[in-house]
Design a protein around this motif. Structure first.
Motif, PDB file in Angstrom:
ATOM      1  N   HIS A  80     -12.370  -6.083  11.077  1.00 43.14           N
ATOM      2  CA  HIS A  80     -12.740  -4.670  11.129  1.00 43.14           C
ATOM      3  C   HIS A  80     -13.971  -4.439  11.992  1.00 43.14           C
ATOM      4  O   HIS A  80     -14.079  -3.415  12.668  1.00 43.14           O
ATOM      5  CB  HIS A  80     -12.926  -4.106   9.716  1.00 43.14           C
ATOM      6  CG  HIS A  80     -11.636  -3.921   8.987  1.00 43.14           C
ATOM      7  ND1 HIS A  80     -11.046  -4.920   8.236  1.00 43.14           N
ATOM      8  CD2 HIS A  80     -10.787  -2.864   8.910  1.00 43.14           C
ATOM      9  CE1 HIS A  80      -9.904  -4.475   7.731  1.00 43.14           C
ATOM     10  NE2 HIS A  80      -9.709  -3.235   8.118  1.00 43.14           N
ATOM     11  N   GLU A 107       0.831  -1.216   0.000  1.00 42.78           N
ATOM     12  CA  GLU A 107       0.000   0.000   0.000  1.00 42.78           C
ATOM     13  C   GLU A 107       0.864   1.265   0.000  1.00 42.78           C
ATOM     14  O   GLU A 107       0.475   2.274  -0.583  1.00 42.78           O
ATOM     15  CB  GLU A 107      -0.974  -0.012   1.182  1.00 42.78           C
ATOM     16  CG  GLU A 107      -2.136  -0.992   0.950  1.00 42.78           C
ATOM     17  CD  GLU A 107      -3.089  -1.116   2.121  1.00 42.78           C
ATOM     18  OE1 GLU A 107      -2.646  -1.044   3.292  1.00 42.78           O
ATOM     19  OE2 GLU A 107      -4.295  -1.306   1.880  1.00 42.78           O
ATOM     20  N   LYS A 134     -14.556   2.306   2.222  1.00 42.86           N
ATOM     21  CA  LYS A 134     -13.889   1.657   1.090  1.00 42.86           C
ATOM     22  C   LYS A 134     -13.346   0.286   1.479  1.00 42.86           C
ATOM     23  O   LYS A 134     -13.774  -0.742   0.972  1.00 42.86           O
ATOM     24  CB  LYS A 134     -12.751   2.535   0.547  1.00 42.86           C
ATOM     25  CG  LYS A 134     -13.207   3.912   0.099  1.00 42.86           C
ATOM     26  CD  LYS A 134     -14.098   3.879  -1.124  1.00 42.86           C
ATOM     27  CE  LYS A 134     -14.526   5.273  -1.544  1.00 42.86           C
ATOM     28  NZ  LYS A 134     -15.616   5.261  -2.520  1.00 42.86           N
ATOM     29  N   HIS A 135     -12.380   0.242   2.405  1.00 43.90           N
ATOM     30  CA  HIS A 135     -11.722  -1.025   2.702  1.00 43.90           C
ATOM     31  C   HIS A 135     -12.681  -2.037   3.320  1.00 43.90           C
ATOM     32  O   HIS A 135     -12.843  -3.137   2.803  1.00 43.90           O
ATOM     33  CB  HIS A 135     -10.503  -0.801   3.608  1.00 43.90           C
ATOM     34  CG  HIS A 135      -9.400  -0.046   2.925  1.00 43.90           C
ATOM     35  ND1 HIS A 135      -8.458  -0.667   2.146  1.00 43.90           N
ATOM     36  CD2 HIS A 135      -9.114   1.268   2.888  1.00 43.90           C
ATOM     37  CE1 HIS A 135      -7.620   0.248   1.659  1.00 43.90           C
ATOM     38  NE2 HIS A 135      -7.997   1.432   2.094  1.00 43.90           N
ATOM     39  N   HIS A 136     -13.324  -1.653   4.451  1.00 41.49           N
ATOM     40  CA  HIS A 136     -14.217  -2.608   5.095  1.00 41.49           C
ATOM     41  C   HIS A 136     -15.384  -2.958   4.166  1.00 41.49           C
ATOM     42  O   HIS A 136     -15.755  -4.131   4.021  1.00 41.49           O
ATOM     43  CB  HIS A 136     -14.740  -2.049   6.436  1.00 41.49           C
ATOM     44  CG  HIS A 136     -15.455  -3.060   7.272  1.00 41.49           C
ATOM     45  ND1 HIS A 136     -15.873  -2.806   8.562  1.00 41.49           N
ATOM     46  CD2 HIS A 136     -15.836  -4.339   7.019  1.00 41.49           C
ATOM     47  CE1 HIS A 136     -16.481  -3.868   9.067  1.00 41.49           C
ATOM     48  NE2 HIS A 136     -16.479  -4.814   8.141  1.00 41.49           N
ATOM     49  N   TYR A 180      -0.586   4.610  -1.722  1.00 46.17           N
ATOM     50  CA  TYR A 180      -1.705   5.063  -0.904  1.00 46.17           C
ATOM     51  C   TYR A 180      -1.880   6.573  -0.865  1.00 46.17           C
ATOM     52  O   TYR A 180      -2.993   7.072  -0.851  1.00 46.17           O
ATOM     53  CB  TYR A 180      -1.620   4.494   0.526  1.00 46.17           C
ATOM     54  CG  TYR A 180      -2.999   4.301   1.105  1.00 46.17           C
ATOM     55  CD1 TYR A 180      -3.581   5.276   1.909  1.00 46.17           C
ATOM     56  CD2 TYR A 180      -3.752   3.175   0.795  1.00 46.17           C
ATOM     57  CE1 TYR A 180      -4.867   5.120   2.403  1.00 46.17           C
ATOM     58  CE2 TYR A 180      -5.034   3.005   1.287  1.00 46.17           C
ATOM     59  CZ  TYR A 180      -5.596   3.981   2.092  1.00 46.17           C
ATOM     60  OH  TYR A 180      -6.876   3.821   2.570  1.00 46.17           O
ATOM     61  N   TRP A 184      -2.216  -2.787   8.770  1.00 44.00           N
ATOM     62  CA  TRP A 184      -2.149  -2.610   7.319  1.00 44.00           C
ATOM     63  C   TRP A 184      -1.826  -1.126   7.109  1.00 44.00           C
ATOM     64  O   TRP A 184      -2.289  -0.255   7.844  1.00 44.00           O
ATOM     65  CB  TRP A 184      -3.499  -2.907   6.684  1.00 44.00           C
ATOM     66  CG  TRP A 184      -3.777  -4.360   6.451  1.00 44.00           C
ATOM     67  CD1 TRP A 184      -3.933  -5.345   7.374  1.00 44.00           C
ATOM     68  CD2 TRP A 184      -3.985  -4.970   5.186  1.00 44.00           C
ATOM     69  NE1 TRP A 184      -4.205  -6.537   6.760  1.00 44.00           N
ATOM     70  CE2 TRP A 184      -4.254  -6.342   5.408  1.00 44.00           C
ATOM     71  CE3 TRP A 184      -3.983  -4.498   3.867  1.00 44.00           C
ATOM     72  CZ2 TRP A 184      -4.496  -7.249   4.368  1.00 44.00           C
ATOM     73  CZ3 TRP A 184      -4.236  -5.398   2.840  1.00 44.00           C
ATOM     74  CH2 TRP A 184      -4.486  -6.753   3.096  1.00 44.00           C
ATOM     75  N   HIS A 221     -11.253   3.941   5.446  1.00 44.61           N
ATOM     76  CA  HIS A 221     -11.095   2.624   6.052  1.00 44.61           C
ATOM     77  C   HIS A 221     -12.448   1.916   6.139  1.00 44.61           C
ATOM     78  O   HIS A 221     -12.562   0.719   5.833  1.00 44.61           O
ATOM     79  CB  HIS A 221     -10.478   2.783   7.451  1.00 44.61           C
ATOM     80  CG  HIS A 221      -9.722   1.576   7.916  1.00 44.61           C
ATOM     81  ND1 HIS A 221      -8.920   1.573   9.041  1.00 44.61           N
ATOM     82  CD2 HIS A 221      -9.642   0.316   7.432  1.00 44.61           C
ATOM     83  CE1 HIS A 221      -8.373   0.377   9.217  1.00 44.61           C
ATOM     84  NE2 HIS A 221      -8.805  -0.408   8.254  1.00 44.61           N
ATOM     85  N   ASN A 250      -7.210   3.446  -1.690  1.00 46.00           N
ATOM     86  CA  ASN A 250      -7.491   2.026  -1.847  1.00 46.00           C
ATOM     87  C   ASN A 250      -7.490   1.560  -3.305  1.00 46.00           C
ATOM     88  O   ASN A 250      -7.608   0.362  -3.570  1.00 46.00           O
ATOM     89  CB  ASN A 250      -8.843   1.706  -1.227  1.00 46.00           C
ATOM     90  CG  ASN A 250      -9.954   2.523  -1.874  1.00 46.00           C
ATOM     91  OD1 ASN A 250      -9.866   3.738  -1.967  1.00 46.00           O
ATOM     92  ND2 ASN A 250     -11.007   1.859  -2.330  1.00 46.00           N
ATOM     93  N   THR A 307     -15.418  -3.098   0.976  1.00 44.97           N
ATOM     94  CA  THR A 307     -14.946  -4.019  -0.071  1.00 44.97           C
ATOM     95  C   THR A 307     -14.860  -5.445   0.462  1.00 44.97           C
ATOM     96  O   THR A 307     -15.215  -6.403  -0.246  1.00 44.97           O
ATOM     97  CB  THR A 307     -13.584  -3.555  -0.621  1.00 44.97           C
ATOM     98  OG1 THR A 307     -13.725  -2.236  -1.131  1.00 44.97           O
ATOM     99  CG2 THR A 307     -13.096  -4.467  -1.737  1.00 44.97           C
ATOM    100  N   TYR A 308     -14.383  -5.604   1.688  1.00 43.82           N
ATOM    101  CA  TYR A 308     -14.347  -6.948   2.266  1.00 43.82           C
ATOM    102  C   TYR A 308     -15.760  -7.528   2.342  1.00 43.82           C
ATOM    103  O   TYR A 308     -15.984  -8.701   2.031  1.00 43.82           O
ATOM    104  CB  TYR A 308     -13.724  -6.937   3.669  1.00 43.82           C
ATOM    105  CG  TYR A 308     -12.241  -6.660   3.676  1.00 43.82           C
ATOM    106  CD1 TYR A 308     -11.719  -5.598   4.418  1.00 43.82           C
ATOM    107  CD2 TYR A 308     -11.351  -7.441   2.938  1.00 43.82           C
ATOM    108  CE1 TYR A 308     -10.355  -5.333   4.418  1.00 43.82           C
ATOM    109  CE2 TYR A 308      -9.998  -7.182   2.932  1.00 43.82           C
ATOM    110  CZ  TYR A 308      -9.502  -6.133   3.670  1.00 43.82           C
ATOM    111  OH  TYR A 308      -8.151  -5.861   3.660  1.00 43.82           O
ATOM    112  N   HIS A 337      -2.964   0.940   5.132  1.00 42.82           N
ATOM    113  CA  HIS A 337      -4.135   1.797   4.914  1.00 42.82           C
ATOM    114  C   HIS A 337      -4.717   2.319   6.230  1.00 42.82           C
ATOM    115  O   HIS A 337      -5.433   3.298   6.231  1.00 42.82           O
ATOM    116  CB  HIS A 337      -5.227   1.079   4.099  1.00 42.82           C
ATOM    117  CG  HIS A 337      -5.859  -0.111   4.786  1.00 42.82           C
ATOM    118  ND1 HIS A 337      -5.836  -1.364   4.247  1.00 42.82           N
ATOM    119  CD2 HIS A 337      -6.549  -0.223   5.941  1.00 42.82           C
ATOM    120  CE1 HIS A 337      -6.490  -2.205   5.049  1.00 42.82           C
ATOM    121  NE2 HIS A 337      -6.922  -1.533   6.087  1.00 42.82           N
TER     122      HIS A 337
END
Lengths: 258, 228
Positions: free
Chosen positions: B100, A213, B55-57, A217, B187, B52, A222, B59-60, B189
């Protein structure tokens, strides 16, 4: 101007040019007491507008520099600990090719930090802001067509691997080990986690993308796919062929030594 | 009338996907966040929290649903190859969702300080002192190579607390058997936009927003389940 001055100016120009063409990975094949943070072949804004200055700067002076420091410290500790261990006085390449022979108390630290040092040197070495070298060319391009059918098929596969890699790691295009002094070994796409490297599998990488990342980043958050697009726009195919040739020269040396 | 009632009941209690799926499987969703994106500032910026979570959570969660749908089909068709090949994606996205979900509850704008009561007693018993525990969890978490999580976990076999780490989105309990109490996401991010490469600063600061009430709840629940 006095002739001696002209000569001095010419000589200093020559040294600037030749140091400017030194690749970041030069030196990993030779033993050194301590290894410097490799110089980038471009300024921090030299990869704009694709990779931003802030990212290149922190990637180089933050991350790559930390791997350099930690690697040097670990190597020193290992050497001091066992003055008879010849592997600790070998090149970084040899160390990566023989991770299993590093004493267990140093192995993880060296795997991560020698890996980090070398992987980043290769990553920087495949890129440039030079617009003239964007078309796949030379032996590598020809061999890509042979193995993958076409450049676009190769690019699609490489991109898919880069997009789907879980966590931190790299995607590589490498040559398999040389079995002949004359024929070029085939190309293969592989991935590695964290700072692992295909060099440890006996492969000779010619192209690599960093998908940790931290590589993207700040600019893309993302959206890793955008970073992959940026990276393709920066691959310098002349530099890739130079790297391919660099490995081949070492193979010739190995065959000569044998 | 009766038929529609039965249908309503069936939808409320979906059958397990492996049994042939006569009813739609409930999809996973993002859990509610109990505070605003800017609530954890200055420790974690609003920009990071928003990315976080949304987007990230998210996406999971999406990819977990997609993977589970594919897995349900593969199971229904008896396609063992596909079932097995989907397992990395299930672990990655399922783990990401689990991790998360725990993380957001482990943090609070009124967090920080130290735990009290039974949890503090257990920390003192198992680590010597709260300072020792904090040092161990911080150091272990900072040292993670690449992407991963630092955890305080509860061992249901011996009833002890343990600090450990997991790589990528590997979920703590299926991977180690430990019940997750407190997780620290490292991570990149989770901290990069604010702390860049200086992960130690992020790990140092996050102690100021740890929700000890939540960690205590998880500990109490894990202990009770062990006793049963």
């Amino acid at each position: 101007m006095h002739p001696v001055c002209i000569l001095l100016v010419l000589l200093s120009c020559f040294s600037v040019v030749s140091s400017g063409t030194s690749a970041p990975y030069h030196g990993i094949e030779k033993y050194a007491e301590e290894y410097p943070l490799p110089k980038l072949p471009y300024a921090y804004d030299g990869l704009e507008p694709h990779i931003d200055r802030a990212t290149v700067k922190v990637h180089h002076t933050g991350h790559h520099a930390a791997y350099t420091r930690n690697m040097n410290a670990a190597l020193k500790e290992w050497k001091n600990d066992d003055t008879s261990d010849s592997l600790s006085r070998s090149s970084l390449l040899r160390i990566l090719q023989n991770l299993q022979d590093i004493p267990v108390q140093y192995r993880t630290k060296l795997r991560n930090n020698v890996g980090g040092y070398v992987n980043h040197a290769l990553y920087w070495g495949c890129l440039s802001g030079n617009q003239g070298n964007r078309t796949p060319t030379g032996t590598v391009a020809a061999d890509i067509n042979t193995v993958f059918g076409s450049f676009s098929a190769f690019r699609e596969k490489f991109t898919a691997e880069a997009a789907s890699l879980f966590g931190s790691g790299y995607v590589w295009l490498s040559r398999q080990s040389s079995t002949s002094a004359t024929a070029k070994p085939p190309l293969v796409i592989t991935t590695s986690q964290n700072q692992d490297t295909p060099i440890s599998e006996g492969l000779r990488p010619v192209l690599v993308i960093d998908v940790w990342e931290h590589a993207y980043y700040l600019k893309h958050q993302n959206l890793r796919a955008k970073h992959i697009g940026d990276w393709w726009a920066l691959v310098d195919w002349e530099a890739v062929n130079v790297l391919d040739g660099w490995w081949a020269k070492m193979d010739v040396k190995v065959h000569e030594d044998l | 009338m009766l038929a529609s009632r039965l249908f309503t009941v069936a939808r409320a209690f979906p059958k397990h996907a492996a049994l042939g799926c006569l009813v739609p499987r409930l999809k996973h969703t993002l859990p509610d966040l109990c505070y605003d994106f800017n609530a954890l500032e200055p420790v974690i910026s609003a920009e990071i929290m928003k990315l976080h979570y949304t987007k990230h959570h998210a996406t999971y969660v999406n990819n977990l649903n997609i993977t589970e749908d594919k897995m349900a089909d593969a199971l229904k068709n008896g396609d063992i190859n596909t079932t097995i090949s989907l397992q990395p994606a299930l672990k990655f996205n399922g783990g990401g969702h689990l991790n998360h979900t725990i993380f957001w509850t482990n943090l609070s704008p009124s967090g920080g300080g130290e735990p009290t009561g039974d949890l503090m007693t257990a920390i003192r018993d198992d680590f010597g002192s709260f300072e020792n525990f904090k040092k161990e969890l911080s150091a272990t978490t900072i040292a993670i190579q690449g992407s991963g999580w630092g955890w305080l976990g509860f061992n249901p076999v011996n009833g002890m607390l343990k600090v450990t780490t997991c790589a990528n989105q590997d979920p703590l309990e299926p991977t180690t058997g430990l019940v997750p109490l407190l997780g620290i996401d490292v991570w990149e991010h989770a901290y990069y936009l604010q702390y860049k490469n200086v992960r130690p600063d992020y790990v140092k600061e996050i102690w100021n927003v740890i929700n000890w009430e939540n960690v205590t709840e998880r500990f109490a629940k894990a202990r009770m389940e062990k006793l049963q």
